[in-house]
Write a protein that holds these residues in place. Structure first.
Motif, PDB file in Angstrom:
ATOM      1  N   ALA A  34      -3.427   7.759 -14.035  1.00 48.18           N
ATOM      2  CA  ALA A  34      -2.710   8.798 -15.024  1.00 48.18           C
ATOM      3  C   ALA A  34      -3.938   9.951 -15.047  1.00 48.18           C
ATOM      4  CB  ALA A  34      -2.731   8.006 -16.465  1.00 48.18           C
ATOM      5  N   GLN A  35      -3.293  10.955 -15.472  1.00 49.47           N
ATOM      6  CA  GLN A  35      -4.125  12.409 -15.625  1.00 49.47           C
ATOM      7  C   GLN A  35      -4.757  12.279 -16.876  1.00 49.47           C
ATOM      8  OE1 GLN A  35      -1.465  15.602 -15.359  1.00 49.47           O
ATOM      9  NE2 GLN A  35      -1.093  15.665 -12.891  1.00 49.47           N
ATOM     10  N   THR A  36      -6.072  12.876 -16.604  1.00 40.92           N
ATOM     11  CA  THR A  36      -7.053  12.651 -17.814  1.00 40.92           C
ATOM     12  C   THR A  36      -7.799  14.093 -17.801  1.00 40.92           C
ATOM     13  OG1 THR A  36      -8.684  11.458 -16.697  1.00 40.92           O
ATOM     14  CG2 THR A  36      -7.284  10.170 -17.809  1.00 40.92           C
ATOM     15  N   ASP A  37      -8.406  14.453 -18.987  1.00 37.11           N
ATOM     16  CA  ASP A  37      -9.159  15.441 -19.253  1.00 37.11           C
ATOM     17  C   ASP A  37     -10.651  15.447 -18.282  1.00 37.11           C
ATOM     18  OD1 ASP A  37      -8.507  15.988 -22.532  1.00 37.11           O
ATOM     19  OD2 ASP A  37      -7.690  16.851 -20.906  1.00 37.11           O
ATOM     20  N   THR A  38     -10.972  14.224 -18.115  1.00 40.08           N
ATOM     21  CA  THR A  38     -12.446  13.970 -17.517  1.00 40.08           C
ATOM     22  C   THR A  38     -11.967  12.900 -16.366  1.00 40.08           C
ATOM     23  OG1 THR A  38     -12.967  12.513 -18.982  1.00 40.08           O
ATOM     24  CG2 THR A  38     -13.783  14.790 -19.279  1.00 40.08           C
ATOM     25  N   PRO A  39     -11.327  13.321 -15.359  1.00 40.83           N
ATOM     26  CA  PRO A  39     -11.290  12.235 -14.375  1.00 40.83           C
ATOM     27  C   PRO A  39     -12.596  11.625 -13.815  1.00 40.83           C
ATOM     28  CG  PRO A  39     -10.644  14.292 -13.497  1.00 40.83           C
ATOM     29  CD  PRO A  39     -11.138  14.316 -14.858  1.00 40.83           C
ATOM     30  N   ALA A  40     -12.641  10.530 -13.163  1.00 41.71           N
ATOM     31  CA  ALA A  40     -13.710   9.674 -12.665  1.00 41.71           C
ATOM     32  C   ALA A  40     -14.169  10.779 -11.176  1.00 41.71           C
ATOM     33  CB  ALA A  40     -13.542   8.329 -12.299  1.00 41.71           C
ATOM     34  N   LYS A  41     -15.509  10.822 -10.988  1.00 45.65           N
ATOM     35  CA  LYS A  41     -15.871  11.439  -9.697  1.00 45.65           C
ATOM     36  C   LYS A  41     -15.116  10.542  -8.339  1.00 45.65           C
ATOM     37  CE  LYS A  41     -19.381  14.601 -10.810  1.00 45.65           C
ATOM     38  NZ  LYS A  41     -20.051  14.249 -11.897  1.00 45.65           N
ATOM     39  N   ILE A  42     -15.444   9.354  -8.430  1.00 49.43           N
ATOM     40  CA  ILE A  42     -15.041   8.323  -7.585  1.00 49.43           C
ATOM     41  C   ILE A  42     -13.833   7.562  -8.321  1.00 49.43           C
ATOM     42  CG2 ILE A  42     -15.791   6.293  -6.137  1.00 49.43           C
ATOM     43  CD1 ILE A  42     -18.521   7.290  -6.590  1.00 49.43           C
ATOM     44  N   ALA A  43     -12.574   7.856  -7.603  1.00 54.56           N
ATOM     45  CA  ALA A  43     -11.486   7.308  -8.337  1.00 54.56           C
ATOM     46  C   ALA A  43     -11.514   5.832  -8.125  1.00 54.56           C
ATOM     47  CB  ALA A  43     -10.419   7.877  -7.600  1.00 54.56           C
ATOM     48  N   TRP A  44     -11.893   5.048  -6.978  1.00 52.59           N
ATOM     49  CA  TRP A  44     -11.874   3.768  -6.644  1.00 52.59           C
ATOM     50  C   TRP A  44     -13.020   3.425  -5.565  1.00 52.59           C
ATOM     51  CZ3 TRP A  44      -8.931   0.100  -8.987  1.00 52.59           C
ATOM     52  CH2 TRP A  44      -8.977  -1.214  -8.463  1.00 52.59           C
ATOM     53  N   ASN A  45     -13.772   2.572  -6.160  1.00 53.92           N
ATOM     54  CA  ASN A  45     -15.091   2.005  -5.426  1.00 53.92           C
ATOM     55  C   ASN A  45     -14.590   0.714  -4.399  1.00 53.92           C
ATOM     56  OD1 ASN A  45     -17.437   1.618  -4.304  1.00 53.92           O
ATOM     57  ND2 ASN A  45     -18.381   0.892  -6.131  1.00 53.92           N
ATOM     58  N   HIS A  46     -14.220   1.305  -3.259  1.00 54.16           N
ATOM     59  CA  HIS A  46     -13.789  -0.010  -2.248  1.00 54.16           C
ATOM     60  C   HIS A  46     -15.109  -0.827  -2.143  1.00 54.16           C
ATOM     61  CE1 HIS A  46      -9.883   1.892  -1.513  1.00 54.16           C
ATOM     62  NE2 HIS A  46     -10.583   3.075  -1.610  1.00 54.16           N
ATOM     63  N   GLU A  47     -16.281  -0.324  -2.176  1.00 50.77           N
ATOM     64  CA  GLU A  47     -17.517  -1.305  -1.724  1.00 50.77           C
ATOM     65  C   GLU A  47     -17.797  -2.125  -2.871  1.00 50.77           C
ATOM     66  OE1 GLU A  47     -17.562  -0.396   1.437  1.00 50.77           O
ATOM     67  OE2 GLU A  47     -16.470   1.612   0.883  1.00 50.77           O
ATOM     68  N   TRP A  48     -17.165  -1.989  -3.951  1.00 54.90           N
ATOM     69  CA  TRP A  48     -17.580  -2.911  -5.171  1.00 54.90           C
ATOM     70  C   TRP A  48     -17.660  -4.403  -4.988  1.00 54.90           C
ATOM     71  CZ3 TRP A  48     -15.668  -6.657  -8.528  1.00 54.90           C
ATOM     72  CH2 TRP A  48     -16.388  -6.631  -9.597  1.00 54.90           C
ATOM     73  N   LYS A  49     -18.556  -5.182  -5.189  1.00 55.48           N
ATOM     74  CA  LYS A  49     -18.655  -6.492  -5.148  1.00 55.48           C
ATOM     75  C   LYS A  49     -19.148  -7.231  -6.401  1.00 55.48           C
ATOM     76  CE  LYS A  49     -19.567  -7.261  -0.232  1.00 55.48           C
ATOM     77  NZ  LYS A  49     -18.760  -5.931   0.140  1.00 55.48           N
ATOM     78  N   ARG A  50     -18.656  -8.387  -6.731  1.00 57.55           N
ATOM     79  CA  ARG A  50     -19.244  -9.049  -8.104  1.00 57.55           C
ATOM     80  C   ARG A  50     -20.567  -9.148  -8.051  1.00 57.55           C
ATOM     81  NH1 ARG A  50     -16.224 -10.892 -11.854  1.00 57.55           N
ATOM     82  NH2 ARG A  50     -14.345 -10.928 -10.537  1.00 57.55           N
ATOM     83  N   LYS A  59       0.996  -1.297   0.123  1.00 57.64           N
ATOM     84  CA  LYS A  59      -0.074   0.047  -0.150  1.00 57.64           C
ATOM     85  C   LYS A  59       0.945   1.363   0.212  1.00 57.64           C
ATOM     86  CE  LYS A  59      -4.192  -1.964   0.794  1.00 57.64           C
ATOM     87  NZ  LYS A  59      -4.430  -2.726   1.973  1.00 57.64           N
ATOM     88  N   GLY A  60       1.820   1.320  -0.566  1.00 55.81           N
ATOM     89  CA  GLY A  60       2.915   2.306  -0.687  1.00 55.81           C
ATOM     90  C   GLY A  60       2.347   3.471  -1.420  1.00 55.81           C
ATOM     91  N   ILE A  61       1.509   3.584  -2.377  1.00 58.24           N
ATOM     92  CA  ILE A  61       0.892   4.615  -3.257  1.00 58.24           C
ATOM     93  C   ILE A  61      -0.912   4.219  -2.715  1.00 58.24           C
ATOM     94  CG2 ILE A  61       0.628   5.920  -5.101  1.00 58.24           C
ATOM     95  CD1 ILE A  61       3.394   5.949  -4.630  1.00 58.24           C
ATOM     96  N   PRO A  62      -1.535   5.103  -2.379  1.00 63.33           N
ATOM     97  CA  PRO A  62      -3.036   5.067  -2.167  1.00 63.33           C
ATOM     98  C   PRO A  62      -3.556   4.810  -3.664  1.00 63.33           C
ATOM     99  CG  PRO A  62      -2.093   6.970  -1.005  1.00 63.33           C
ATOM    100  CD  PRO A  62      -1.062   6.600  -1.709  1.00 63.33           C
ATOM    101  N   ILE A  63      -4.337   3.845  -3.748  1.00 64.49           N
ATOM    102  CA  ILE A  63      -4.865   3.596  -5.145  1.00 64.49           C
ATOM    103  C   ILE A  63      -5.760   4.867  -5.786  1.00 64.49           C
ATOM    104  CG2 ILE A  63      -7.299   2.518  -4.541  1.00 64.49           C
ATOM    105  CD1 ILE A  63      -6.294   0.026  -6.035  1.00 64.49           C
ATOM    106  N   GLU A  64      -6.178   5.518  -5.352  1.00 65.34           N
ATOM    107  CA  GLU A  64      -6.925   6.777  -5.814  1.00 65.34           C
ATOM    108  C   GLU A  64      -5.774   7.533  -6.617  1.00 65.34           C
ATOM    109  OE1 GLU A  64      -7.220   5.726  -2.671  1.00 65.34           O
ATOM    110  OE2 GLU A  64      -9.288   5.324  -2.274  1.00 65.34           O
ATOM    111  N   TYR A  65      -4.700   7.650  -6.034  1.00 58.85           N
ATOM    112  CA  TYR A  65      -3.443   8.419  -6.541  1.00 58.85           C
ATOM    113  C   TYR A  65      -2.720   7.652  -7.850  1.00 58.85           C
ATOM    114  CZ  TYR A  65      -4.034  11.370  -2.943  1.00 58.85           C
ATOM    115  OH  TYR A  65      -4.584  12.580  -1.881  1.00 58.85           O
TER     116      TYR A  65
END
Lengths: 196, 354
Positions: free
Chosen positions: A180-196, A171-177
Motif C-alpha cells: 500500500a502507498q504510504t507517506d514514508t515508504p521503506a528504502k528497501i521494499a523487500w529483503n530477499h536475503e533475510w534469514k531467520r 509471481k504475477g505481481i513482483p513483491i516489491e510492488y
C-alpha cells in the motif's frame, strides 16, 4: 430502510461510556430557553397508581428469581458486554436530526458540491483508464501489422505481447510492488536475503 | 415562536415580549416620518403622494395596548394550536410506494438511516485507484481487432425440444452441468476492472449450547474487529451426530462495505498476517470461481487484531472464537480475484485453482 435495525447511524464505532456517566440529560434540556411555563401532560391518578403497582410487583418477582438461582452470578466482563449491546439496541436509536430551512439549504448546497466534486474525480479517473486502454489498443493494432525485428514475420511482436506467461501464477505481481502507498515508504521494499 | 409581523411598527416598538426583536427607538422612527413629510411638502411633484402608507394601521389607544398580552393568551390556552406550515418528518415505517409520505434517501441529513461520512481515504483504496487498477488492466490486456463483429451469446439455458406441444412456452431448462448459471470470466477492460466490493466475517460457535456467553463474546469480538454490529445466525439443519438442532442460535456474521472493508483488509494484510506463527499464506485453492476468496482465522490469530489486543483482558479466558473471512470482489473468476489480492499484498501458497 430495510437494514434499520442494524444501521444505528455509526453508533457501533462510537463506544458509549458505561456507568455513572450515562445520565439521562434530556429531561433537563427540554425547553432550555423558553419563557413559556411548561405544562406536563395531565396525569390520571388511578392509572398512575395501577402502573406503579405493576412495576413494584415485577421488581419483586425479579428479586425472588435471583434469590432462587443462588450464587449463579454472571462474569462482570460478560455484564459489560451485555450493557454495550444494550446501548446498541434498535430501540435506543437516537431520533433523526431536524434542521431549520437555512441550515438544511446549507447542507444541501455543500452536499451537491461534494457530489459534483466526486463525479468530476470519478470521470477523470475513468477517462484516464480509457485513454490508457485505447493507447494499448492502437499500439497492439500497429504491432499486429508490422513485420517483426529481422526476419520475423508480420505480427510476431504482437503475438509475443499477447502472451501472459506467469501473470496468473505465484509471481504475477513482483513483491516489491504489492504494497500500500504510504507517506514514508521503506528504502528497501523487500529483503530477499533475510534469514531467520 | 410567535411572529409579530402583522403588528404595526408602533406596537412593535414596545417591549411586549422577550422574543421580539427590539425595534428602533421611537425617536428614530419619528425622525424618519418627519423627513418624508418635509420632502413631500417641499417639491410640487410630490404633492400628490400619500405620506401615510396604506399598509399602516391606526395608532392604538392605551386601553387597547393594555389588552394586547400575547403571553397571557398563550398561558391561558388549554390546547396547543396546530402548526401553520407543513413540517415534513421522515416516517418511521414505509407504508408502500403509493403513500403520500415517503422516506428520504439515506444521504439526506434528516433521514433516519443517515450516516455521516466519509472522514478518511483508506490507503489501500488510494493505492488501488492510482496504480493497481491500471496495472491489472495492462497485465491482462487482450487485444480485440477493431471491426470484429459482436458474437451472439450462446444460449446457455436450454429449451425443451421435441414433438410434444407442451414444450412450446415451457420455462427453459437449467444449463448443462450445473443447476444454476455459473459466472463466466469476462475480459478486463477499462470498464470492469476487479475491485474489492465487500467483506463478510462469520463465526460459528456450536459450544454456546453449553455456555451461552460464548455467543456474546463472539459477537463482541466481531464487532471490535469490523466496527459493524454482527447478526446472530441459527442452525439450518438438525445433525444428530454433532448434537445440532435446527433453529438454535449458534453463530454470528457481519458484512462490511466500502472504506470499512478496505481498512479491515489493510489490517489483516499488514498487522494480523505477519504476526501469525509459521503462516504459509492463503491457500491457492481458495475461491468460488465467481471472483470471491475466503480464508480462516484461528482463535489465536483473531486475537492478534489490534482492537482485541488492546483490551485483551476484557474478554473471558478461552472464549475468543475463530472466524471465516469472505472477500467479495467484482472479479469474474478465481484467478482475477487472486491477481487483485496479490497486488494488494496477499501471498498464496500451494497449487492455484482456476
Amino acid at each position: 430502510m430495510a437494514s434499520l435495525s442494524l444501521n444505528l447511524r455509526g453508533l457501533a464505532s462510537r463506544l458509549i461510556p458505561s456507568g455513572p456517566l450515562l445520565q439521562p440529560i434530556t429531561s433537563k434540556c427540554i425547553a432550555a430557553f423558553s419563557t413559556t411555563p411548561t405544562h406536563p401532560a395531565p396525569v390520571d391518578p388511578k392509572a398512575a397508581a395501577a402502573k406503579a403497582k405493576l412495576k413494584a410487583s415485577k421488581a419483586a418477582a425479579k428479586a425472588k428469581k435471583s434469590k432462587r438461582k443462588g450464587a449463579e452470578e454472571k462474569d462482570p466482563k460478560i455484564i459489560q458486554m451485555m450493557r454495550h449491546f444494550a446501548a446498541h439496541n434498535p430501540k435506543n436509536i437516537p431520533p433523526p436530526l431536524r434542521m431549520a430551512r437555512n441550515r438544511y439549504l446549507r447542507h444541501w448546497t455543500i452536499h451537491r458540491g461534494w457530489l459534483m466534486f466526486r463525479r468530476k474525480q470519478r470521470e477523470e479517473r475513468e477517462r484516464t483508464l480509457m485513454r490508457q486502454y485505447q493507447s494499448m489498443s492502437t499500439a497492439c493494432e500497429e504491432l499486429r501489422l508490422t513485420n517483426g525485428p529481422g526476419t520475423r514475420d508480420t505480427g510476431y511482436l504482437y503475438r509475443v505481447a499477447m502472451e501472459k506467461k506467469g501473470v496468473y501464477g505465484h509471481k504475477g505481481i513482483p513483491i516489491e510492488y504489492a504494497r500500500a502507498q504510504t507517506d514514508t515508504p521503506a528504502k528497501i521494499a523487500w529483503n530477499h536475503e533475510w534469514k531467520r | 415562536m410567535a411572529s409579530l409581523r402583522g403588528v404595526s411598527r408602533t406596537a412593535r416598538a414596545l417591549p411586549l415580549s422577550q422574543l421580539t426583536r427590539p425595534a428602533a427607538p421611537a425617536c428614530v422612527q419619528q425622525r424618519r416620518s418627519n423627513a418624508s413629510a418635509a420632502a413631500a411638502a417641499a417639491s410640487p411633484e410630490l404633492q400628490e403622494l400619500e405620506v401615510n402608507s396604506t399598509l399602516s394601521t391606526p395608532d392604538l389607544s392605551p386601553e387597547e395596548k393594555a389588552q394586547f398580552r400575547p403571553w397571557k393568551r398563550a398561558k391561558d390556552r388549554q390546547l396547543n394550536l396546530p402548526g401553520s406550515r407543513y413540517q415534513y418528518h421522515p416516517p418511521k415505517f414505509t407504508r408502500g410506494p403509493l403513500h403520500p409520505i415517503q422516506a428520504p434517501p439515506a444521504s439526506d441529513p434528516i433521514a433516519r438511516d443517515f450516516v455521516p461520512g466519509p472522514f478518511n481515504n483508506p490507503r489501500l483504496k488510494q493505492t488501488y485507484r492510482s496504480t493497481i487498477s491500471s496495472d491489472l488492466m495492462t497485465l491482462t490486456y487482450n487485444h480485440v481487432i477493431p471491426g470484429t463483429p459482436d458474437r451472439e451469446p450462446a444460449e446457455r439455458l436450454r429449451t425443451w425440444e421435441g414433438d410434444s406441444p407442451y414444450f412450446k412456452n415451457r420455462p427453459k431448462r437449467a444449463p448443462r452441468g450445473a443447476p444454476q448459471l455459473m459466472v463466466r470470466e469476462k475480459d478486463i477492460t477499462f470498464r470492469n476492472i476487479p475491485e474489492l466490493a465487500e467483506i463478510s466475517v462469520a463465526s460459528y460457535v456450536p459450544d454456546c449450547k453449553d455456555n451461552p456467553d460464548m455467543l456474546l463474546v463472539a459477537r463482541m469480538a466481531l464487532l471490535a474487529i469490523t466496527g459493524a454490529i454482527p447478526e446472530v445466525t441459527k442452525n439450518k439443519t438438525d445433525v444428530q451426530g454433532f448434537g445440532m438442532r435446527k433453529g438454535v442460535r449458534s453463530g454470528v456474521k457481519v458484512t462490511i462495505y466500502g472504506h470499512q472493508a478496505y481498512e479491515f483488509l489493510d489490517r489483516c494484510l499488514n498487522i494480523v498476517f505477519p504476526r501469525i506463527k509459521e503462516w504459509p499464506g492463503i491457500k491457492g485453492s481458495t475461491g468460488d470461481s465467481a471472483g470471491n476468496l475466503a480464508f480462516g482465522l484461528r482463535p489465536e490469530d483473531l486475537a492478534l487484531f489490534p482492537e482485541i489486543q488492546g483490551n485483551y483482558d476484557m474478554y473471558p479466558a478461552k472464549m475468543i472464537p475463530g472466524a471465516r473471512v469472505f472477500i467479495k470482489t467484482t472479479a469474474t473468476s478465481d484467478r482475477q480475484a487472486r491477481l487483485l489480492m496479490q497486488a494488494m499484498g496477499m501471498p498464496f501458497y500451494g497449487s492455484l485453482k482456476d
